[in-house]
Scaffold this motif. Structure first.
Motif, PDB file in Angstrom:
ATOM      1  N   ALA A  78       0.829  -1.115   0.013  1.00 24.26           N
ATOM      2  CA  ALA A  78       0.032   0.180  -0.052  1.00 24.26           C
ATOM      3  C   ALA A  78       0.676   1.237   0.077  1.00 24.26           C
ATOM      4  CB  ALA A  78      -0.951  -0.168   1.293  1.00 24.26           C
ATOM      5  N   THR A  79       2.269   1.073  -0.105  1.00 24.26           N
ATOM      6  CA  THR A  79       3.118   2.183   0.115  1.00 24.26           C
ATOM      7  C   THR A  79       3.790   2.117  -1.296  1.00 24.26           C
ATOM      8  OG1 THR A  79       4.680   0.876   1.061  1.00 24.26           O
ATOM      9  CG2 THR A  79       3.199   2.374   2.477  1.00 24.26           C
ATOM     10  N   VAL A  80       4.528   3.448  -1.577  1.00 23.72           N
ATOM     11  CA  VAL A  80       5.638   3.553  -2.523  1.00 23.72           C
ATOM     12  C   VAL A  80       6.806   4.132  -2.145  1.00 23.72           C
ATOM     13  CG1 VAL A  80       4.030   4.026  -4.502  1.00 23.72           C
ATOM     14  CG2 VAL A  80       4.504   6.058  -3.109  1.00 23.72           C
ATOM     15  N   ARG A  81       7.990   4.014  -2.730  1.00 29.14           N
ATOM     16  CA  ARG A  81       9.155   4.563  -2.240  1.00 29.14           C
ATOM     17  C   ARG A  81       9.302   5.786  -2.810  1.00 29.14           C
ATOM     18  NH1 ARG A  81      14.913   4.448  -3.759  1.00 29.14           N
ATOM     19  NH2 ARG A  81      16.173   3.779  -1.988  1.00 29.14           N
ATOM     20  N   VAL A  82       9.609   6.753  -1.700  1.00 32.21           N
ATOM     21  CA  VAL A  82       9.571   8.243  -1.838  1.00 32.21           C
ATOM     22  C   VAL A  82      10.820   8.769  -1.327  1.00 32.21           C
ATOM     23  CG1 VAL A  82       7.295   8.385  -2.427  1.00 32.21           C
ATOM     24  CG2 VAL A  82       7.943   8.696  -0.175  1.00 32.21           C
ATOM     25  N   PRO A  83      11.150  10.174  -1.697  1.00 26.90           N
ATOM     26  CA  PRO A  83      12.178  10.756  -0.904  1.00 26.90           C
ATOM     27  C   PRO A  83      11.645  11.115   0.284  1.00 26.90           C
ATOM     28  CG  PRO A  83      11.940  11.720  -2.874  1.00 26.90           C
ATOM     29  CD  PRO A  83      10.838  10.754  -2.975  1.00 26.90           C
ATOM     30  N   LEU A  84      12.808  11.117   1.533  1.00 28.78           N
ATOM     31  CA  LEU A  84      12.380  11.489   2.780  1.00 28.78           C
ATOM     32  C   LEU A  84      13.087  12.873   3.280  1.00 28.78           C
ATOM     33  CD1 LEU A  84      11.491  10.308   5.683  1.00 28.78           C
ATOM     34  CD2 LEU A  84      13.495   9.577   6.052  1.00 28.78           C
ATOM     35  N   LEU A  85      12.171  13.775   3.839  1.00 28.77           N
ATOM     36  CA  LEU A  85      12.552  14.953   4.210  1.00 28.77           C
ATOM     37  C   LEU A  85      12.832  14.610   5.902  1.00 28.77           C
ATOM     38  CD1 LEU A  85      13.106  17.880   3.314  1.00 28.77           C
ATOM     39  CD2 LEU A  85      10.804  18.551   4.595  1.00 28.77           C
ATOM     40  N   THR A  86      13.891  14.641   6.338  1.00 28.90           N
ATOM     41  CA  THR A  86      14.208  14.598   7.646  1.00 28.90           C
ATOM     42  C   THR A  86      14.360  15.786   8.368  1.00 28.90           C
ATOM     43  OG1 THR A  86      16.767  14.818   7.616  1.00 28.90           O
ATOM     44  CG2 THR A  86      15.936  12.627   7.331  1.00 28.90           C
ATOM     45  N   LEU A  87      14.305  15.963   9.615  1.00 28.13           N
ATOM     46  CA  LEU A  87      14.451  17.181  10.345  1.00 28.13           C
ATOM     47  C   LEU A  87      15.419  18.168  10.137  1.00 28.13           C
ATOM     48  CD1 LEU A  87      12.992  19.020  12.597  1.00 28.13           C
ATOM     49  CD2 LEU A  87      14.186  17.540  14.381  1.00 28.13           C
ATOM     50  N   ASP A  88      16.559  17.457  10.042  1.00 27.60           N
ATOM     51  CA  ASP A  88      17.880  18.309   9.696  1.00 27.60           C
ATOM     52  C   ASP A  88      17.741  18.896   8.309  1.00 27.60           C
ATOM     53  OD1 ASP A  88      18.977  18.016  12.079  1.00 27.60           O
ATOM     54  OD2 ASP A  88      20.163  16.162  11.519  1.00 27.60           O
ATOM     55  N   ASP A  89      17.141  17.766   7.289  1.00 31.25           N
ATOM     56  CA  ASP A  89      17.124  18.474   5.867  1.00 31.25           C
ATOM     57  C   ASP A  89      16.181  19.624   5.823  1.00 31.25           C
ATOM     58  OD1 ASP A  89      18.278  16.173   5.154  1.00 31.25           O
ATOM     59  OD2 ASP A  89      16.600  14.852   4.779  1.00 31.25           O
ATOM     60  N   GLY A  90      14.870  19.567   6.478  1.00 35.71           N
ATOM     61  CA  GLY A  90      14.188  20.601   6.702  1.00 35.71           C
ATOM     62  C   GLY A  90      14.684  22.048   7.242  1.00 35.71           C
ATOM     63  N   LEU A  91      15.435  21.930   8.197  1.00 35.01           N
ATOM     64  CA  LEU A  91      15.971  22.975   9.007  1.00 35.01           C
ATOM     65  C   LEU A  91      16.885  23.711   7.953  1.00 35.01           C
ATOM     66  CD1 LEU A  91      15.888  21.935  12.751  1.00 35.01           C
ATOM     67  CD2 LEU A  91      14.477  23.535  11.731  1.00 35.01           C
ATOM     68  N   SER A  92      17.897  22.893   7.362  1.00 37.50           N
ATOM     69  CA  SER A  92      19.143  23.423   6.533  1.00 37.50           C
ATOM     70  C   SER A  92      18.536  23.817   4.945  1.00 37.50           C
ATOM     71  CB  SER A  92      19.993  22.280   6.621  1.00 37.50           C
ATOM     72  OG  SER A  92      19.642  21.294   5.854  1.00 37.50           O
ATOM     73  N   ARG A  93      17.070  23.279   4.806  1.00 38.84           N
ATOM     74  CA  ARG A  93      16.623  23.484   3.479  1.00 38.84           C
ATOM     75  C   ARG A  93      17.627  22.951   2.457  1.00 38.84           C
ATOM     76  NH1 ARG A  93      13.556  29.300   3.987  1.00 38.84           N
ATOM     77  NH2 ARG A  93      12.305  28.057   2.220  1.00 38.84           N
ATOM     78  N   ALA A  94      18.477  21.565   2.748  1.00 35.52           N
ATOM     79  CA  ALA A  94      18.987  21.369   1.684  1.00 35.52           C
ATOM     80  C   ALA A  94      18.435  20.151   0.948  1.00 35.52           C
ATOM     81  CB  ALA A  94      20.250  20.341   2.643  1.00 35.52           C
ATOM     82  N   GLY A  95      17.108  19.856   0.771  1.00 28.65           N
ATOM     83  CA  GLY A  95      16.410  19.076   0.426  1.00 28.65           C
ATOM     84  C   GLY A  95      16.347  17.389   0.833  1.00 28.65           C
ATOM     85  N   PRO A  96      15.407  16.705   0.406  1.00 31.68           N
ATOM     86  CA  PRO A  96      15.675  15.555   0.900  1.00 31.68           C
ATOM     87  C   PRO A  96      16.812  14.512   0.931  1.00 31.68           C
ATOM     88  CG  PRO A  96      13.562  16.003  -0.425  1.00 31.68           C
ATOM     89  CD  PRO A  96      14.521  16.846  -0.547  1.00 31.68           C
ATOM     90  N   SER A  97      17.209  13.926   1.765  1.00 32.35           N
ATOM     91  CA  SER A  97      18.615  13.257   1.759  1.00 32.35           C
ATOM     92  C   SER A  97      18.165  11.554   1.743  1.00 32.35           C
ATOM     93  CB  SER A  97      19.317  13.679   3.032  1.00 32.35           C
ATOM     94  OG  SER A  97      18.432  13.278   4.261  1.00 32.35           O
ATOM     95  N   GLY A  98      17.100  11.269   2.257  1.00 30.12           N
ATOM     96  CA  GLY A  98      16.952   9.779   2.104  1.00 30.12           C
ATOM     97  C   GLY A  98      15.846   9.126   1.467  1.00 30.12           C
ATOM     98  N   HIS A  99      15.353   7.982   1.543  1.00 31.96           N
ATOM     99  CA  HIS A  99      14.198   7.447   1.021  1.00 31.96           C
ATOM    100  C   HIS A  99      13.441   6.576   2.110  1.00 31.96           C
ATOM    101  CE1 HIS A  99      16.357   8.529  -2.718  1.00 31.96           C
ATOM    102  NE2 HIS A  99      15.076   8.602  -3.218  1.00 31.96           N
ATOM    103  N   THR A 100      12.313   6.448   1.733  1.00 31.48           N
ATOM    104  CA  THR A 100      11.209   5.519   2.897  1.00 31.48           C
ATOM    105  C   THR A 100       9.901   5.023   1.725  1.00 31.48           C
ATOM    106  OG1 THR A 100      10.149   5.395   4.758  1.00 31.48           O
ATOM    107  CG2 THR A 100       9.911   7.452   3.568  1.00 31.48           C
TER     108      THR A 100
END
Length: 679
Positions: free
Chosen positions: A514-536
């Motif tokens: 029921a899920t798809v593999r997508v980019p993951l935006l971590t807390l550090d990614d959001g605070l630094s505005r560096a863009g998603p760094s992982g997948h989930t």
């Protein structure tokens, strides 16, 4: 896997205590998945086996139940012969002495019965059940005696990772390479006074050392080291006991010492050892056990001998150890400090100290510093790049040998620093303070001037970036104490359907259909505005899109609409998503109102709950009621303010960069200032 019977029958028969159990890490290994997948299974599937022992942080499960559950879901189970033997060993081990069963298995692989003398203690390794002895011997025939023991040792250290510290093999190889001579010859004799499972001594033996001495506080670890070295064909003398309080090799002198120093010692025996002859560089303070172990190593070295010691980075700078560090420098005892890559040891930012019992009339005048992170690249371990340890070992040993031979260093990750410089201030021997990248040649004046002009353009654009504002007209009835404009809580907006909200979740490693593999935006990614760094893996409906507002744990004042590069990702832990209906709520108006108060809800009570992980309390945060046109106009002002803050940060960062370039060019003598006042 028919051999595993029903767990219900086992429980009824009362055999659960003796049945094999597995940890979550072991489940991941036999199932061929990552540890996070096991956590997801436990959370998502109510029928997943329940723990039967262990602790909340490290639960244990019945192996039979785990295997039946995995096979019931069509997953292959990979249980090797070593797994089978290890499970049988775990079922009969003494909880008070977890290492004793492994030592007994080692003696069985040697073809010997464990004895008190062989175990090195009065109560040696216990005898094994006949069936288990037969299984261990069969495993030895399949894998070889040494190979079988290494497999069992790997599973043992995996199961007891929190109690047993194992030096990573690449680090052990580097330490043994550095303890040898500049010609590449290994020292004839080596001591490890805290040998653990014997990894460093085994590496030293493989490098050519023939006389091996060891000691460990844990009698079973001492026995494991002894049997491990013997299985690999090496003679070794390993004794149990506390090396500082009861040195079993007090009369021995060696050419080399290698040791992964014990960490976290609160009482290393300072009260009992106040007048010990080993403290030739000063009595170590109670909070500096590493400096006690260092001087213990020096006491065992022959003249000209060398010790390579792995320790935490804090030893290089702690004020309490300054006096002894200074004495080590004055006498030429400390020869080098190597900062290992981040994540290469159990201790974050670990250092290797190279110390020598010098026999020279005049002590050396320089100390070598090496920062391996500058060689492999910063954050290589964290970003998933595997460190090429063969290359690291070759580079570090080459620099060390050049330093020992008095040759010029040509590596930009190393520096030779005079002792007189180090003795000033706090005698801080942290490599990062002393290794500097040299200027790469003549400065490019054109690029420097372009950077300077670009910074001036950014600076000149700041005055017009902030929006102009006017005072809000008073209501017709006039101002009154406590009176405010109409407002609405986020909870009311959620109930009305004008706003949807959810909190980000942990990483999911597998797809459940029921899920798809997508980019993951971590807390550090959001605070630094560096863009998603992982997948989930996540539901399609939870992916970020234009207009979503992100609120970050412990930093609600930095709430903002999602950036275009974040569209399509899902929020990770610590990130709350607010999705407004665009027809009734402007995203920038929503985000700006949340950020309007430093850490408190705008127009209301505190809106952030405190605790281990702060989160937004939608029942305590209120928005002023404004028309769609007013929301858009105010939202545009919030957007302008956000852009001003970004521009201001860019001006500061770029200004510092330009200033640093100018200072470096001036310091290197590559440019001269133009003084207009002389005209």
């Amino acid at each position: 896997m028919a051999r595993y019977g029903s767990s219900e029958n086992s429980r009824e028969e009362g055999t659960m205590v003796s049945e094999a159990t597995v940890t979550a890490a072991e489940i991941a290994r036999i199932a061929g998945v990552g540890p996070a997948a096991v956590s997801n299974w436990r959370r998502r599937y109510a029928e997943f086996p329940t723990p039967v022992g262990g602790t909340a942080g490290s639960p244990q499960f019945l192996l039979s139940e785990v295997v039946n559950w995995l096979e019931g879901r069509g997953r292959s189970v990979r249980i090797t012969p070593a797994d089978e033997v290890w499970r049988a060993m775990e079922a009969v081990r003494d909880p008070a002495r977890p290492g004793a069963i492994l030592a007994s298995a080692g003696f069985r692989l040697l073809g010997e019965e464990p004895s008190r003398r062989q175990a090195g203690a009065e109560d040696g390794a216990p005898p094994l059940p006949a069936a288990l002895s037969a299984d261990i011997e069969d495993l030895g025939r399949k894998l070889g005696a040494a190979g079988a023991f290494e497999q069992l040792l790997h599973r043992w250290t995996e199961a007891h990772a929190r109690q047993v510290e194992v030096t990573p093999s690449p680090v052990a190889a580097l330490m043994c390479a550095l303890v040898g001579s500049t010609d590449g010859d290994a020292p004839v004799s080596v001591l490890d006074p805290a040998c653990g499972t014997g990894g460093l001594l085994l590496q030293a033996a493989g490098s050519g050392t023939t006389a091996l001495l060891g000691q460990d506080l844990d009698r079973d670890l001492a026995a494991i080291t002894a049997v491990r070295l013997r299985l690999h064909g090496h003679d070794v003398s390993v004794k149990p006991g506390d090396s500082l309080l009861g040195d079993a090799h007090a009369a021995s002198r060696v050419q080399g010492v290698v040791c992964d120093l014990p960490s976290g010692q609160r009482d290393w025996g300072r009260a009992e050892l106040g007048y010990d002859t080993r403290w030739t560089h000063g009595l170590p303070p109670k909070g500096e056990p590493e400096l006690a172990w260092l001087q213990h190593a020096l006491a065992h070295l022959d003249d000209g001998g060398r010790a390579v010691l792995l320790m935490s980075a804090g030893v290089a700078a702690r004020p309490s150890g300054r006096r002894i560090r200074a004495e080590l420098l004055r006498r030429g005892t400390l020869r080098a400090v190597v900062a290992l890559p981040s994540g290469s040891s159990r201790t974050p930012g670990a250092h290797l100290w190279i110390v020598e019992r010098t026999r020279a009339a005049a002590p050396p005048e320089d100390v070598l510093f090496i920062d391996v992170d500058l060689f492999v690249g910063p954050d290589a371990e964290q970003s998933g790049i595997t460190t090429d340890w063969d290359n690291v070992r070759a580079a570090v040993t080459s620099v060390w040998h050049r330093f020992c031979e008095g040759e010029e260093l040509d590596a930009d990750f190393a520096a030779s620093v005079p002792v007189t410089v180090l003795l000033s201030d706090d005698a801080d021997v942290t490599p990062a303070l002393h290794v500097r990248r040299e200027s790469g040649g003549p400065v490019d004046l054109t690029c420097l001037e372009e950077d300077r002009a670009g910074w001036l353009r950014l600076l000149n654009g700041l005055p017009n970036a902030l929006p102009a504002v006017r005072e809000t007209p008073m209501p017709p009835t006039g101002p009154s104490e406590g009176d405010t404009s109409p407002r609405v809580s986020l909870d009311d907006l959620i109930r009305s359907g004008a706003l949807r909200t959810w909190r980000g979740s942990t990483v999911q490693d597998t797809d459940d259909g029921a899920t798809v593999r997508v980019p993951l935006l971590t807390l550090d990614d959001g605070l630094s505005r560096a863009g998603p760094s992982g997948h989930t893996y996540a539901a399609e409906s939870e992916r970020l899109r234009e207009g979503d507002v992100l609120v970050f744990a412990a930093a609600p004042e930095r709430a903002r609409p999602a950036d275009p590069r974040e569209y399509g990702a899902v929020a990770g832990q610590g990130v709350t998503v607010l999705r407004p209906e665009r027809a009734s709520l402007d995203p920038w108006f929503l985000a700006g109102t949340i950020t309007g108060g430093p850490g408190t809800g705008r127009f209301g009570a505190p809106a952030v709950t405190t605790g281990r992980r702060s989160r937004l309390d939608t029942g305590r945060l209120f928005l002023p009621v404004r028309s769609q046109e007013e929301q858009h106009r105010i939202g545009q002002a919030f957007r302008d303010i956000a852009r001003f803050e970004e521009s201001l940060a860019a001006v500061v960062d770029q200004g510092r960069s330009v200033a640093r370039q100018l200072a470096e060019a001036l310091a290197a003598g590559l440019v001269d200032p133009i003084d207009d006042r002389r005209r």
